[in-house]
Design a protein around this motif. Structure first.
Motif, PDB file in Angstrom:
ATOM      1  N   ILE A  70      21.178  38.935  35.872  1.00 16.64           N
ATOM      2  CA  ILE A  70      21.191  40.364  34.253  1.00 16.64           C
ATOM      3  C   ILE A  70      20.216  39.697  33.574  1.00 16.64           C
ATOM      4  O   ILE A  70      20.249  38.953  33.126  1.00 16.64           O
ATOM      5  CB  ILE A  70      22.566  40.125  33.472  1.00 16.64           C
ATOM      6  CG1 ILE A  70      23.761  40.760  34.510  1.00 16.64           C
ATOM      7  CG2 ILE A  70      22.435  40.734  32.238  1.00 16.64           C
ATOM      8  CD1 ILE A  70      25.201  40.250  34.035  1.00 16.64           C
ATOM      9  N   GLY A  73      31.145  48.528  36.704  1.00 16.06           N
ATOM     10  CA  GLY A  73      29.408  47.677  35.970  1.00 16.06           C
ATOM     11  C   GLY A  73      29.111  47.421  37.799  1.00 16.06           C
ATOM     12  O   GLY A  73      29.422  47.160  39.118  1.00 16.06           O
ATOM     13  N   ALA A 109      28.657  44.272  38.930  1.00 20.47           N
ATOM     14  CA  ALA A 109      29.421  42.922  39.943  1.00 20.47           C
ATOM     15  C   ALA A 109      30.807  43.774  40.579  1.00 20.47           C
ATOM     16  O   ALA A 109      30.860  43.562  41.858  1.00 20.47           O
ATOM     17  CB  ALA A 109      30.139  42.529  38.621  1.00 20.47           C
ATOM     18  N   ALA A 110      30.859  44.881  40.031  1.00 22.51           N
ATOM     19  CA  ALA A 110      31.660  45.742  40.562  1.00 22.51           C
ATOM     20  C   ALA A 110      31.250  46.192  41.571  1.00 22.51           C
ATOM     21  O   ALA A 110      32.263  46.988  42.808  1.00 22.51           O
ATOM     22  CB  ALA A 110      32.769  46.657  40.338  1.00 22.51           C
ATOM     23  N   ASN A 139      38.934  51.978  35.531  1.00 28.10           N
ATOM     24  CA  ASN A 139      37.849  51.471  34.604  1.00 28.10           C
ATOM     25  C   ASN A 139      38.448  52.067  33.613  1.00 28.10           C
ATOM     26  O   ASN A 139      38.456  52.954  33.011  1.00 28.10           O
ATOM     27  CB  ASN A 139      36.248  51.825  34.577  1.00 28.10           C
ATOM     28  CG  ASN A 139      35.382  51.345  34.303  1.00 28.10           C
ATOM     29  OD1 ASN A 139      35.595  50.221  34.007  1.00 28.10           O
ATOM     30  ND2 ASN A 139      34.465  52.149  34.071  1.00 28.10           N
ATOM     31  N   ARG A 140      37.640  50.938  32.138  1.00 27.55           N
ATOM     32  CA  ARG A 140      37.584  51.712  30.471  1.00 27.55           C
ATOM     33  C   ARG A 140      37.432  53.072  30.887  1.00 27.55           C
ATOM     34  O   ARG A 140      38.032  54.026  30.403  1.00 27.55           O
ATOM     35  CB  ARG A 140      37.126  51.237  30.123  1.00 27.55           C
ATOM     36  CG  ARG A 140      37.409  51.211  28.371  1.00 27.55           C
ATOM     37  CD  ARG A 140      36.984  50.399  27.595  1.00 27.55           C
ATOM     38  NE  ARG A 140      35.864  50.129  28.000  1.00 27.55           N
ATOM     39  CZ  ARG A 140      34.524  49.174  27.295  1.00 27.55           C
ATOM     40  NH1 ARG A 140      35.284  48.482  26.325  1.00 27.55           N
ATOM     41  NH2 ARG A 140      33.699  48.981  27.851  1.00 27.55           N
ATOM     42  N   GLU A 156      31.652  56.710  34.515  1.00 22.59           N
ATOM     43  CA  GLU A 156      31.436  54.868  35.053  1.00 22.59           C
ATOM     44  C   GLU A 156      31.770  54.973  36.519  1.00 22.59           C
ATOM     45  O   GLU A 156      31.851  54.786  37.814  1.00 22.59           O
ATOM     46  CB  GLU A 156      31.093  54.006  34.476  1.00 22.59           C
ATOM     47  CG  GLU A 156      30.221  54.179  33.554  1.00 22.59           C
ATOM     48  CD  GLU A 156      29.724  54.880  32.110  1.00 22.59           C
ATOM     49  OE1 GLU A 156      31.178  55.501  31.832  1.00 22.59           O
ATOM     50  OE2 GLU A 156      28.800  55.377  31.880  1.00 22.59           O
ATOM     51  N   LEU A 158      41.578  53.165  33.970  1.00 17.16           N
ATOM     52  CA  LEU A 158      42.209  51.536  33.690  1.00 17.16           C
ATOM     53  C   LEU A 158      44.039  51.882  32.531  1.00 17.16           C
ATOM     54  O   LEU A 158      44.197  50.644  33.093  1.00 17.16           O
ATOM     55  CB  LEU A 158      41.457  50.701  32.881  1.00 17.16           C
ATOM     56  CG  LEU A 158      42.163  48.761  32.738  1.00 17.16           C
ATOM     57  CD1 LEU A 158      42.250  48.458  34.265  1.00 17.16           C
ATOM     58  CD2 LEU A 158      40.638  48.457  32.566  1.00 17.16           C
ATOM     59  N   THR A 174      36.459  42.833  37.345  1.00 18.68           N
ATOM     60  CA  THR A 174      34.704  42.261  37.697  1.00 18.68           C
ATOM     61  C   THR A 174      34.321  42.278  36.701  1.00 18.68           C
ATOM     62  O   THR A 174      33.023  42.610  36.411  1.00 18.68           O
ATOM     63  CB  THR A 174      34.237  43.186  38.500  1.00 18.68           C
ATOM     64  OG1 THR A 174      34.434  45.044  38.188  1.00 18.68           O
ATOM     65  CG2 THR A 174      35.469  43.338  39.841  1.00 18.68           C
ATOM     66  N   THR A 175      34.919  42.896  35.341  1.00 16.53           N
ATOM     67  CA  THR A 175      34.944  43.381  33.707  1.00 16.53           C
ATOM     68  C   THR A 175      34.877  41.698  32.977  1.00 16.53           C
ATOM     69  O   THR A 175      35.237  40.505  34.183  1.00 16.53           O
ATOM     70  CB  THR A 175      35.366  43.894  33.922  1.00 16.53           C
ATOM     71  OG1 THR A 175      36.824  42.803  32.505  1.00 16.53           O
ATOM     72  CG2 THR A 175      36.092  44.839  33.966  1.00 16.53           C
ATOM     73  N   SER A 176      33.967  41.997  32.065  1.00 14.10           N
ATOM     74  CA  SER A 176      34.139  40.287  31.569  1.00 14.10           C
ATOM     75  C   SER A 176      35.264  40.475  30.736  1.00 14.10           C
ATOM     76  O   SER A 176      35.153  39.071  30.129  1.00 14.10           O
ATOM     77  CB  SER A 176      32.774  40.702  30.587  1.00 14.10           C
ATOM     78  OG  SER A 176      32.547  41.765  29.925  1.00 14.10           O
ATOM     79  N   VAL A 177      36.097  41.169  30.848  1.00 16.33           N
ATOM     80  CA  VAL A 177      36.994  40.831  29.610  1.00 16.33           C
ATOM     81  C   VAL A 177      37.877  38.915  29.741  1.00 16.33           C
ATOM     82  O   VAL A 177      38.023  39.049  31.681  1.00 16.33           O
ATOM     83  CB  VAL A 177      38.505  41.660  29.747  1.00 16.33           C
ATOM     84  CG1 VAL A 177      39.683  41.707  28.928  1.00 16.33           C
ATOM     85  CG2 VAL A 177      37.581  43.591  29.953  1.00 16.33           C
TER      86      VAL A 177
HETATM   87  P1  ATR Z   1      28.172  43.618  35.583  1.00 14.74           P
HETATM   88  O1  ATR Z   1      26.703  44.180  35.490  1.00 14.74           O
HETATM   89  O2  ATR Z   1      28.298  42.327  34.962  1.00 14.74           O
HETATM   90  O3  ATR Z   1      29.268  43.954  35.794  1.00 14.74           O
HETATM   91  P2  ATR Z   1      28.245  46.426  33.096  1.00 14.74           P
HETATM   92  O4  ATR Z   1      27.280  47.131  34.280  1.00 14.74           O
HETATM   93  O5  ATR Z   1      27.759  45.690  31.701  1.00 14.74           O
HETATM   94  O6  ATR Z   1      28.621  44.486  33.426  1.00 14.74           O
HETATM   95  O7  ATR Z   1      29.689  46.210  33.221  1.00 14.74           O
HETATM   96  C1  ATR Z   1      30.631  46.060  32.596  1.00 14.74           C
HETATM   97  C2  ATR Z   1      32.165  46.438  33.285  1.00 14.74           C
HETATM   98  O8  ATR Z   1      33.041  45.693  32.363  1.00 14.74           O
HETATM   99  C3  ATR Z   1      32.287  47.980  33.100  1.00 14.74           C
HETATM  100  O9  ATR Z   1      33.036  48.086  33.990  1.00 14.74           O
HETATM  101  C4  ATR Z   1      33.504  48.109  31.302  1.00 14.74           C
HETATM  102  O10 ATR Z   1      33.204  48.923  31.325  1.00 14.74           O
HETATM  103  P3  ATR Z   1      32.871  50.080  30.662  1.00 14.74           P
HETATM  104  O11 ATR Z   1      32.925  51.153  31.934  1.00 14.74           O
HETATM  105  O12 ATR Z   1      33.827  51.605  30.651  1.00 14.74           O
HETATM  106  O13 ATR Z   1      31.833  49.675  29.539  1.00 14.74           O
HETATM  107  C5  ATR Z   1      33.818  47.404  31.451  1.00 14.74           C
HETATM  108  N1  ATR Z   1      34.058  46.198  30.438  1.00 14.74           N
HETATM  109  C6  ATR Z   1      33.685  45.865  29.433  1.00 14.74           C
HETATM  110  N2  ATR Z   1      34.788  45.432  28.734  1.00 14.74           N
HETATM  111  C7  ATR Z   1      36.188  46.139  28.480  1.00 14.74           C
HETATM  112  C8  ATR Z   1      36.800  45.647  27.355  1.00 14.74           C
HETATM  113  N3  ATR Z   1      37.100  45.504  26.487  1.00 14.74           N
HETATM  114  N4  ATR Z   1      38.372  46.816  28.514  1.00 14.74           N
HETATM  115  C9  ATR Z   1      37.892  47.006  29.743  1.00 14.74           C
HETATM  116  N5  ATR Z   1      36.969  46.867  30.237  1.00 14.74           N
HETATM  117  C10 ATR Z   1      35.558  46.828  29.729  1.00 14.74           C
END
Ligand code: ATR
Length: 274
Positions: free
Chosen positions: A70, A134, A136-137, A155-156, A160, A175, A189-192
């Protein structure tokens, strides 16, 4: 204490290119692997803003390979000479192999996810809830899809999520509407849950059932809140270290043609994390 490496004019250089890279565990993992198999190679971390000149630098200086992280996994695609078909479909790379100035891009994240999961379960026809949409997903999702899993993207953000589901030819569900249903495998696969917000979870613990396999790609902390809840519910769990190590194993083997010392690589990563 720092260990002294043998470095001379024959030393082969590799590295990770990203921004930031100060937290990357790839240098410790790959350097330990090179040392274990006795290769005169070294792996450094490069904090890079301009990916195009960094890739020109790989050609110019003759690095044999690189990890791309990244935020360059997608933009790097346009500066390569060849892109592996799977990486093309995923739309991102994390690995470059330099064949005499010809840079080839691969995605070993998908392999990492598949290897980590298949150590605990089969994937063919399994109902998988893929949480996130994102980068990673995309890598994890396509990896599992190619192994015959039946995926639903959660997904939230609707847009996307729908986009990724469409690209993969699978269903999407917001989600917020995640229900226990009949998922056999759940992959976050999220950063949560990632440090510093370690109390957060992408789904409620009540949605976990003991027959499920739950994987989190977050490895900082090692035991995320999701994995803790899954363990408590009696689920089989897969942590993010396995995926990280196996994506590195695939890189190492592509670069060197030598079987990677998996145990040593995992130990090196765990030593840093614990
Ligand atoms: P990466 O490339 O590492 O996958 P990214 O492209 O920024 O990072 O994707 C982050 C993912 O984490 C997305 O699916 C994001 O959801 P949104 O598309 O709704 O933004 C998800 N994500 C990040 N923080 C979140 C949260 N607090 N609750 C739910 N989903 C979250």
């Amino acid at each position: 204490m720092l260990k002294r490496f043998h470095i001379d004019t024959e030393t082969v250089l590799y590295g990770v290119i990203g921004r930031p890279v100060s937290h990357s565990l790839s240098p410790v993992m790959h350097n330990r692997a090179f040392a274990k198999v006795g290769l005169n190679s070294i792996y450094l971390a490069f904090d890079v803003t301009d990916i195009s000149s960094a890739l020109a630098g790989i050609r110019g200086l003759g690095l044999k390979g690189a990890s791309i992280t990244i935020p360059h996994k997608v933009t790097a695609l346009s500066f390569l000479d060849e892109i592996d078909g799977k990486a093309q479909q995923i739309g991102a790379i994390n690995t470059i192999v330099n064949h005499q100035g010809n840079l080839r891009g691969y995605n070993s994240d998908c392999y990492g996810a598949v290897k980590a999961l298949t150590a605990k379960t089969t994937l063919w026809e399994k109902k998988v809830a893929l949480i996130g949409a994102g980068g990673a997903a995309r890598a994890v999702g396509f990896g599992l899809l190619w192994e015959g899993a039946r995926i639903t993207v959660f997904n939230r953000s609707i847009k996307e999520g729908e986009n990724l589901a469409k690209d993969m030819g699978v269903n999407f569900c917001p989600l917020a509407e995640f229900a226990q249903d009949s998922h056999q495998i759940i992959v976050n696969t999220t950063s949560v849950g990632m440090s510093p917000n370690t109390q957060a979870m992408p789904i409620a613990p009540s949605l976990l059932a003991k027959e499920m396999v739950v994987m989190d790609i977050v490895y900082n902390p090692l035991r995320t809140e999701l994995l803790r809840a899954a363990k408590k519910a009696g689920c089989t769990t897969v942590d993010g270290v396995d995926m990280f190590v196996y994506q590195g194993v695939a890189q190492f083997e592509k670069w060197t043609g030598i079987k990677a010392p998996v145990k040593v690589m995992r130990k090196a990563v765990l030593e840093v994390l614990q």
